[in-house]
Write an enzyme that holds these catalytic residues in place. Structure first.
Site, mmCIF file in Angstrom:
data_model
loop_
_atom_site.group_PDB
_atom_site.id
_atom_site.type_symbol
_atom_site.label_atom_id
_atom_site.label_comp_id
_atom_site.label_asym_id
_atom_site.label_seq_id
_atom_site.Cartn_x
_atom_site.Cartn_y
_atom_site.Cartn_z
ATOM 1 N N GLY A 28 -3.637 -21.013 3.959
ATOM 2 C CA GLY A 28 -3.291 -19.690 4.148
ATOM 3 C C GLY A 28 -3.753 -18.711 3.426
ATOM 4 N N GLU A 39 -5.073 -27.545 3.046
ATOM 5 C CA GLU A 39 -5.928 -27.589 4.529
ATOM 6 C C GLU A 39 -6.783 -25.650 4.499
ATOM 7 O OE1 GLU A 39 -3.124 -30.026 7.073
ATOM 8 O OE2 GLU A 39 -2.576 -28.117 6.658
ATOM 9 N N PRO A 40 -8.150 -25.273 3.579
ATOM 10 C CA PRO A 40 -8.209 -24.096 4.058
ATOM 11 C C PRO A 40 -9.175 -23.212 5.960
ATOM 12 C CG PRO A 40 -9.436 -25.011 2.500
ATOM 13 C CD PRO A 40 -8.540 -26.018 2.784
ATOM 14 N N GLY A 41 -8.905 -22.797 6.321
ATOM 15 C CA GLY A 41 -9.734 -22.518 7.536
ATOM 16 C C GLY A 41 -9.851 -21.162 7.286
ATOM 17 N N ARG A 42 -9.609 -19.656 7.085
ATOM 18 C CA ARG A 42 -9.948 -18.200 6.879
ATOM 19 C C ARG A 42 -11.051 -18.898 5.862
ATOM 20 N NH1 ARG A 42 -7.462 -13.984 8.864
ATOM 21 N NH2 ARG A 42 -5.604 -15.516 8.631
ATOM 22 N N TYR A 77 -2.009 -8.548 14.881
ATOM 23 C CA TYR A 77 -1.492 -7.981 13.505
ATOM 24 C C TYR A 77 -1.408 -7.165 13.425
ATOM 25 C CZ TYR A 77 -2.789 -12.789 14.478
ATOM 26 O OH TYR A 77 -3.446 -14.653 14.363
ATOM 27 N N CYS A 111 -9.446 -2.262 28.787
ATOM 28 C CA CYS A 111 -9.051 -1.355 28.878
ATOM 29 C C CYS A 111 -6.840 -1.638 28.188
ATOM 30 C CB CYS A 111 -9.098 -2.277 30.183
ATOM 31 S SG CYS A 111 -11.038 -1.864 30.850
ATOM 32 N N GLU A 112 -7.296 -1.157 27.297
ATOM 33 C CA GLU A 112 -6.363 -1.250 25.795
ATOM 34 C C GLU A 112 -6.421 0.079 25.213
ATOM 35 O OE1 GLU A 112 -3.112 -3.476 26.633
ATOM 36 O OE2 GLU A 112 -3.844 -4.538 28.093
HETATM 37 C C1 LIG Z 1 -3.541 -22.380 10.588
HETATM 38 C C2 LIG Z 1 -3.107 -23.697 9.787
HETATM 39 C C3 LIG Z 1 -4.423 -23.669 8.637
HETATM 40 C C4 LIG Z 1 -5.370 -22.646 8.177
HETATM 41 O O1 LIG Z 1 -4.625 -21.722 8.022
HETATM 42 P P1 LIG Z 1 -5.660 -20.840 7.246
HETATM 43 O O2 LIG Z 1 -4.973 -19.101 6.952
HETATM 44 O O3 LIG Z 1 -6.562 -20.275 7.949
HETATM 45 O O4 LIG Z 1 -5.662 -20.623 6.084
HETATM 46 C C5 LIG Z 1 -3.719 -24.807 7.262
HETATM 47 N N1 LIG Z 1 -2.681 -25.954 8.111
HETATM 48 C C6 LIG Z 1 -2.124 -25.176 9.043
HETATM 49 C C7 LIG Z 1 -1.197 -26.841 9.655
HETATM 50 C C8 LIG Z 1 -2.172 -24.678 9.610
HETATM 51 O O5 LIG Z 1 -1.631 -23.855 11.380
#
Ligand SMILES: *Cc1c(COP(=O)(O)O)cnc(C)c1O
Length: 444
Positions: A259, A301-304, A344, A371-372
């Protein structure tokens, strides 16, 4: 075909920090990333196209490893996954966090060690769980009471699967209501407040097929302050202390999820990773000391924050029109390759590329082709007043939750992904063709 370019002067310091560190501007108005001019990528691979700066992805992984030297860093695959990404994560020493049999299978077939993978999901299908067990996934994160017996049965009498429990700590954080997952009123996890987390843990402990290794929480996404994470540490350690009293349980792991927020536009706030690491470590040590608990191994757990700022979306302008006091600049992609604005209300800071903007800047609305009426990429953003059909626009911070959320809307086909590195561009994921779409359409 590959192109090797001369090292160029760095971009002017006015260049917004939302661009990858490798961004330069060898010719005015024609930025290059990873040593490759973006306009050249658009010409060679067509538009829309996603560009991923490999060095930026890797640098972000290294920043995490340095900031959290004692923790496990898992990349959240749902942000964006392809085989190259799997390989880069393995080489940079990250684990993976997946949400489906599909993400899991892609990672393992690309050579990722399954024991370094954690499976999440609030509604895991039998196929998800079977695939996890068959491939030997490292942890399954239990998210509902019914999953406990289901997973134990699937493991069978002689097996044993490591699990964590997704706990809702009752904390509100995150950039938008739809991406807040730490509160008691949303679909993920088991709440401490109403005791569901404690009940689920007691049931897990009664299942010999399941080995509980730790607690997990994920507060939401696009969080730019350290504070909610510190509150989460206190709540989670509070629960760990209760579990020790009630069950004599000492859990070796604590997963604080991801997050971590990034800046989408110049001047946006971003989460300070080194502050996060430092303050979480201190808070965790203090809370554990106060509770007389050993300090668990931390997982993040970074994604973004790994993929987002490393990606750029390139579009070609198809139409420019004036209506109701707005100037609409319509491009050849939109909500089918990036649903985030519609979901969002996120807004981006696109810029003109491929030529210097000669006219004075004026505020425009950059719209998609779908088309939105809600298919808007950016609102009130400055672009040169002479922007016209045929021009190219680049949207930075497009590496996460764009293509991974892409849809088949209007059958335009999902864009390709091109990696850039050291002056070379290579195709990672090809464009979805009409043949691909027709191939699934098997009935009449
Ligand atoms: C989506 C998610 C993440 C990553 O979130 P980011 O906002 O991309 O860092 C990590 N852990 C869990 C369980 C998630 O669902």
């Amino acid at each position: 075909m590959t192109t090797l370019h001369q090292p160029a002067a760095p971009a002017p310091s006015a260049a917004p920090s939302v661009w990858p560190a490798s961004t330069t501007e060898p010719r005015p108005g024609d930025p290059a990333v990873g040593g490759v001019p973006l306009s050249e990528i658009a010409d060679r691979f067509g538009t829309p196209v996603y560009v991923l700066d490999e060095a930026e992805v890797r640098a972000r992984c290294r920043t995490y490893r340095r900031a959290f030297p004692d923790a496990d860093v898992l990349y959240a695959a749902k942000a964006f996954l392809c085989r190259a990404m799997v390989r880069w994560m393995a080489e940079e020493g990250l684990g993976l966090d997946v949400c489906s049999a599909g993400e899991l299978e892609l990672a393992v077939t690309a050579g990722f060690r399954p024991e370094r993978i954690v499976l999440h999901g609030n509604a895991k299908s039998p196929h998800d769980l079977d695939t996890a067990l068959r491939l030997g996934v490292g942890r399954v994160v239990i998210d509902s009471p019914s999953e406990i017996a289901r997973l134990a049965a699937a493991v069978g009498p002689r097996g044993r699967q490591k699990v964590m429990v997704r706990v809702v700590p009752g904390i509100s954080a995150g950039g938008h209501e739809k991406i807040r997952t730490g509160t008691d009123d949303q679909k993920f996890g088991l709440s401490i407040t109403d005791g569901h987390a404690q009940h689920a843990i007691a049931r897990i402990l009664s299942q010999p097929q399941l080995e509980l290794t730790g607690l997990h929480c994920h507060l939401g996404s696009q969080i730019t302050s350290v504070k909610p994470y510190l509150a989460a540490v206190r709540r989670m350690v509070g629960l760990m202390a209760r579990l020790r009293r009630q069950h004599g349980l000492l859990l070796p792991e604590l997963d604080l999820g991801g997050g971590h927020g990034v800046a989408y536009r110049p001047g946006d706030a971003a989460l300070d990773l080194s502050a996060l690491a430092r303050r979480v470590r201190t808070e965790l040590a203090a809370a554990c000391a106060a509770a007389g608990l050993p300090v668990p191994r931390l997982i993040v757990e970074p994604g973004r924050a790994v993929a987002g700022p490393a990606g750029i979306a390139l579009y070609r302008v198809l139409a420019v029109k004036r209506a109701g006091g707005h100037v609409f600049v319509a491009v050849d992609g939109g909500m089918s390759d990036n649903p985030r604005p519609a979901l969002y209300g996120v807004r981006y800071a696109p810029r003109l590329i491929g030529r210097p903007g000669t006219a004075a800047e004026a505020a425009v609305t950059v719209a998609g082709r779908h088309c939105e009426a809600g298919d808007i990429l950016a609102d009130g953003v400055p672009l040169p007043g002479d922007v016209r059909p045929g021009d190219l626009l680049a949207v930075p911070v497009a590496g996460a939750y764009h293509l991974s959320m892409a849809s088949g809307y209007n059958l335009v086909g999902r864009p390709p992904v091109v990696a850039v590195r050291d002056g070379r561009a290579r195709l990672l994921v090809r464009r979805e063709s009409l043949e691909d779409i027709r191939g699934r359409d098997v009935g009449l």
